[in-house]
Motif scaffolding. Sequence first.
Motif: not given
Length: 139
Positions: A14, A19, A41, A44-45, A138
């Motif tokens: 990554e 991110v 974020l 994807k997150y 998270v």
Amino acid sequence: ARAVVQKELLNKDETFEDVFVEFDDEPLGSASVAQVHRAVLAEKYGGPKEVAIKIQRPSIESKLMGDIGNLKALAKPLRDADALPLDYYTVFVELEKQLKDEFDFVAEAVAMDRVYQTISRTPEGMPCEPPLVVPRPVP
């Protein structure tokens, strides 16, 4: 701060941009062992979602624990000195135990989640609106 996040938080394949859509280089706040940065974020997150990233100061654990070790070494021979109002060795041993907890951000996240789960339920176990805001980790 970004370098620490890249090294400690991101997966090997990554990039920072994979991110975080946003990341404030200027910390929102700072304390003895860490500082907190605002970020958003990536999708994807679960983003776009605004989050706070708590970053431990590099090498702070070994520095502080080394200092505590030195204080203990100085205080140990003075344990029975009548001139001192208390046993400083015992104080530094306790401080050492408490500081170790400060460096464990995973345990802190678990505790935050436990507090949230507790205050977001009635005594009967029914879901309710928590009376205060608790940061949520998270995964």
